[in-house]
Write a protein that holds these residues in place. Sequence first.
Motif, PDB file in Angstrom:
ATOM      1  N   SER A 147      23.532 -38.514  -1.558  1.00 29.53           N
ATOM      2  CA  SER A 147      23.547 -37.221  -0.495  1.00 29.53           C
ATOM      3  C   SER A 147      23.619 -38.140   0.929  1.00 29.53           C
ATOM      4  O   SER A 147      23.443 -39.234   0.699  1.00 29.53           O
ATOM      5  CB  SER A 147      21.977 -36.399  -0.482  1.00 29.53           C
ATOM      6  N   ASP A 148      23.499 -37.098   1.808  1.00 25.95           N
ATOM      7  CA  ASP A 148      23.363 -37.884   3.326  1.00 25.95           C
ATOM      8  C   ASP A 148      22.355 -37.350   3.947  1.00 25.95           C
ATOM      9  O   ASP A 148      22.249 -37.408   5.119  1.00 25.95           O
ATOM     10  CB  ASP A 148      24.795 -37.636   3.993  1.00 25.95           C
ATOM     11  N   GLU A 149      21.296 -36.758   3.398  1.00 29.03           N
ATOM     12  CA  GLU A 149      20.292 -36.235   3.840  1.00 29.03           C
ATOM     13  C   GLU A 149      18.983 -37.167   4.440  1.00 29.03           C
ATOM     14  O   GLU A 149      19.223 -38.203   3.954  1.00 29.03           O
ATOM     15  CB  GLU A 149      19.403 -35.046   2.888  1.00 29.03           C
ATOM     16  N   THR A 150      18.092 -36.671   5.393  1.00 29.05           N
ATOM     17  CA  THR A 150      17.238 -37.605   5.924  1.00 29.05           C
ATOM     18  C   THR A 150      16.273 -37.903   4.966  1.00 29.05           C
ATOM     19  O   THR A 150      15.781 -36.948   3.984  1.00 29.05           O
ATOM     20  CB  THR A 150      16.547 -36.960   7.160  1.00 29.05           C
ATOM     21  N   VAL A 151      15.636 -39.151   4.964  1.00 28.96           N
ATOM     22  CA  VAL A 151      14.680 -39.522   3.805  1.00 28.96           C
ATOM     23  C   VAL A 151      13.240 -40.063   4.597  1.00 28.96           C
ATOM     24  O   VAL A 151      13.487 -40.874   5.571  1.00 28.96           O
ATOM     25  CB  VAL A 151      14.935 -40.589   2.710  1.00 28.96           C
ATOM     26  N   VAL A 182      18.065 -35.869  18.664  1.00 29.36           N
ATOM     27  CA  VAL A 182      19.103 -36.565  18.048  1.00 29.36           C
ATOM     28  C   VAL A 182      19.210 -36.214  16.673  1.00 29.36           C
ATOM     29  O   VAL A 182      20.258 -35.944  16.063  1.00 29.36           O
ATOM     30  CB  VAL A 182      18.688 -38.007  17.924  1.00 29.36           C
ATOM     31  N   LEU A 183      18.065 -35.660  15.876  1.00 30.44           N
ATOM     32  CA  LEU A 183      18.127 -35.053  14.394  1.00 30.44           C
ATOM     33  C   LEU A 183      18.990 -33.772  14.467  1.00 30.44           C
ATOM     34  O   LEU A 183      19.721 -33.501  13.527  1.00 30.44           O
ATOM     35  CB  LEU A 183      16.911 -35.199  13.968  1.00 30.44           C
ATOM     36  N   GLN A 184      18.767 -33.155  15.521  1.00 31.66           N
ATOM     37  CA  GLN A 184      19.345 -31.681  15.552  1.00 31.66           C
ATOM     38  C   GLN A 184      20.724 -31.575  16.060  1.00 31.66           C
ATOM     39  O   GLN A 184      21.511 -31.061  15.660  1.00 31.66           O
ATOM     40  CB  GLN A 184      18.209 -30.748  16.552  1.00 31.66           C
ATOM     41  N   VAL A 193      25.009 -41.116  11.804  1.00 33.57           N
ATOM     42  CA  VAL A 193      24.039 -41.835  11.351  1.00 33.57           C
ATOM     43  C   VAL A 193      23.094 -41.321  10.283  1.00 33.57           C
ATOM     44  O   VAL A 193      22.642 -40.104  10.555  1.00 33.57           O
ATOM     45  CB  VAL A 193      22.816 -42.616  12.485  1.00 33.57           C
ATOM     46  N   ARG A 194      22.925 -41.891   8.974  1.00 33.49           N
ATOM     47  CA  ARG A 194      22.050 -41.501   8.153  1.00 33.49           C
ATOM     48  C   ARG A 194      20.553 -42.039   8.570  1.00 33.49           C
ATOM     49  O   ARG A 194      20.529 -43.074   8.807  1.00 33.49           O
ATOM     50  CB  ARG A 194      22.260 -42.191   6.731  1.00 33.49           C
ATOM     51  N   LEU A 234       9.042 -32.250  14.322  1.00 32.99           N
ATOM     52  CA  LEU A 234       9.848 -33.550  13.678  1.00 32.99           C
ATOM     53  C   LEU A 234       9.530 -34.093  12.088  1.00 32.99           C
ATOM     54  O   LEU A 234      10.452 -34.563  11.447  1.00 32.99           O
ATOM     55  CB  LEU A 234       9.412 -34.762  14.684  1.00 32.99           C
ATOM     56  N   TYR A 235       8.193 -33.619  11.666  1.00 36.77           N
ATOM     57  CA  TYR A 235       7.640 -34.179  10.430  1.00 36.77           C
ATOM     58  C   TYR A 235       8.647 -33.476   9.672  1.00 36.77           C
ATOM     59  O   TYR A 235       9.309 -33.950   8.353  1.00 36.77           O
ATOM     60  CB  TYR A 235       6.383 -33.729  10.185  1.00 36.77           C
ATOM     61  N   TYR A 236       9.024 -31.914   9.784  1.00 37.34           N
ATOM     62  CA  TYR A 236       9.781 -31.347   8.799  1.00 37.34           C
ATOM     63  C   TYR A 236      11.297 -31.640   8.921  1.00 37.34           C
ATOM     64  O   TYR A 236      11.795 -31.599   7.707  1.00 37.34           O
ATOM     65  CB  TYR A 236       9.669 -29.813   9.209  1.00 37.34           C
ATOM     66  N   ARG A 237      11.678 -32.295   9.845  1.00 32.94           N
ATOM     67  CA  ARG A 237      13.208 -32.571  10.055  1.00 32.94           C
ATOM     68  C   ARG A 237      13.333 -34.058   9.287  1.00 32.94           C
ATOM     69  O   ARG A 237      14.083 -34.108   8.810  1.00 32.94           O
ATOM     70  CB  ARG A 237      13.398 -32.933  11.585  1.00 32.94           C
ATOM     71  N   LEU A 238      12.357 -34.859   9.122  1.00 30.43           N
ATOM     72  CA  LEU A 238      12.271 -36.118   8.387  1.00 30.43           C
ATOM     73  C   LEU A 238      12.192 -36.054   7.234  1.00 30.43           C
ATOM     74  O   LEU A 238      12.608 -36.604   6.106  1.00 30.43           O
ATOM     75  CB  LEU A 238      11.281 -37.087   9.232  1.00 30.43           C
ATOM     76  N   ASN A 239      11.153 -34.965   6.660  1.00 34.12           N
ATOM     77  CA  ASN A 239      10.618 -34.940   5.390  1.00 34.12           C
ATOM     78  C   ASN A 239      11.833 -33.939   4.397  1.00 34.12           C
ATOM     79  O   ASN A 239      11.195 -33.094   3.750  1.00 34.12           O
ATOM     80  CB  ASN A 239       9.417 -34.335   5.390  1.00 34.12           C
ATOM     81  N   VAL A 240      12.912 -34.255   4.534  1.00 34.15           N
ATOM     82  CA  VAL A 240      13.909 -33.576   3.681  1.00 34.15           C
ATOM     83  C   VAL A 240      13.749 -34.069   2.306  1.00 34.15           C
ATOM     84  O   VAL A 240      13.712 -33.254   1.407  1.00 34.15           O
ATOM     85  CB  VAL A 240      15.231 -33.733   4.361  1.00 34.15           C
TER      86      VAL A 240
END
Length: 473
Positions: free
Chosen positions: A161-165, A256-258, A275-276, A298-304
């Motif tokens: 996948s290309d999701e945030t880890v 940046v994440l959004q 960027v992944r 931010l935590y929820y954006r990172l914790n995919v």
Amino acid sequence: MSNLVLIADDDDSLRQILAATLERAGYKTVKTRNGTETLARVKTEDIDVILLDIWLGDVNGLELIEDIQQHNSTASIIIITAHGTTQTAIDAAKRRAYGYLTKPIDQKELISLVSRAAAAASQTKNLKTSASPEFDRHGKMVGQSAVMQEVYLKIGRAAVSDETVLVLGESGTGKELVAELIHQNSRRAQNPFVIVDCGAMPSSLIESALFGHVKGAYTDAHSTRKGKFEQADSGTIFLDEIGELPIEVQTKLLRVLQEREVEPMGGTETHAVDVRIIAATNRRLETAITQKTFREDLYYRLNVIPISLPPLRERKEDIPELIDLFTRQFVEEYQLTEIGISTEVIKQLTSYDWPGNVRELENAIKRALVMCSGQMLLPEHFDTIFEKTAPISEPGNLDAKIHALLQVHVEQCMESDAPLGELYTEIRETFEKPLFKIVLAHTNGNRSKAAEILGINRNTLHTKLVEYKLVSK
């Protein structure tokens, strides 16, 4: 229960045992002994679960997965092998294998995994899945324990996948290595892999380092400079110790994440980045959120895709393999003759809890090889480790030792030419400096964690470290 399970293995006796076990549990089974027979069955029967051996005689089982999925896209595939490796587990997950079993196979584990696999197959009926791209880079993680097998599967699934880890784990558990493996096994493997240690950079520089700056953005900004995100464009950026990121920089990272674009310091234009993002921390971010030092959004954006790494004390069965790996690695690196390790040492190293995790074990092996003058690693080569595990018989004995040590030190101070009135300072420095050194070694240099353990704030710790010349200003 009417699920049909195909058992593909070139071992006649194992096929019979697995079939008997599954049939007693209520499953229907069909058996094949090579790749040709397996594909023939897949083409003609509605199979729910496939137990697929890696070595089928005429084909590698992993290479057969893509052909199987072309004819049956809903069957759950469970890889079985007698020779489990990190890369095998990751390879299996990349090809969308449901699970992974290592021989000898535990019957309860078999039934449990097949049951879950059958349920998953039922849920995905009529859904098409595609095979993952090939890759040729080999992982470096070691460990065949059940918890590590689960980690390998998550790495493989994350890679496609290309999701945030978000990688979670204590210091020394291998979070950076997980990030490397995900990148190496992803479609971005040939593109940049950029590492940023958020805990090692001064807060005044971290924003510029991440997002870049334009000329004149601050006093020393003599030229325009790209940040780490732009350097990682088309690749992967690994944000280590993300919990140490200042709150104001977290806000910019969230944008940046959004938006998938960065705005350099002092600039007015944004730059799109592909960027992944993989982040890691040894902190409890939920606690940081409560303490208002980490943004909840931010935590929820990172914790995919979260991947939790177990500490070494929770997978001690992997320690002998790690010992062998590090011994061979350093023998080759230092160009030494072959060096063995006694069974007694392996037993003692396995019983130790390794608060510094794999990194501490690696350093212990390296130090032992340097200190060893013979052809065998013995307990005396690990004295710094085994001294930690040596029990103190009675608290009173410890009090007596401290009392005797202080008495000697007081007498030495009284007999010296040191100015009167400095005894407390002398005693404090004698005990405080080694205390800070021990705690820093325990946290592998992580000052935030060291300050937390000591019960002092990070600025106080920094002042003390400078005072005792343990760090530069």
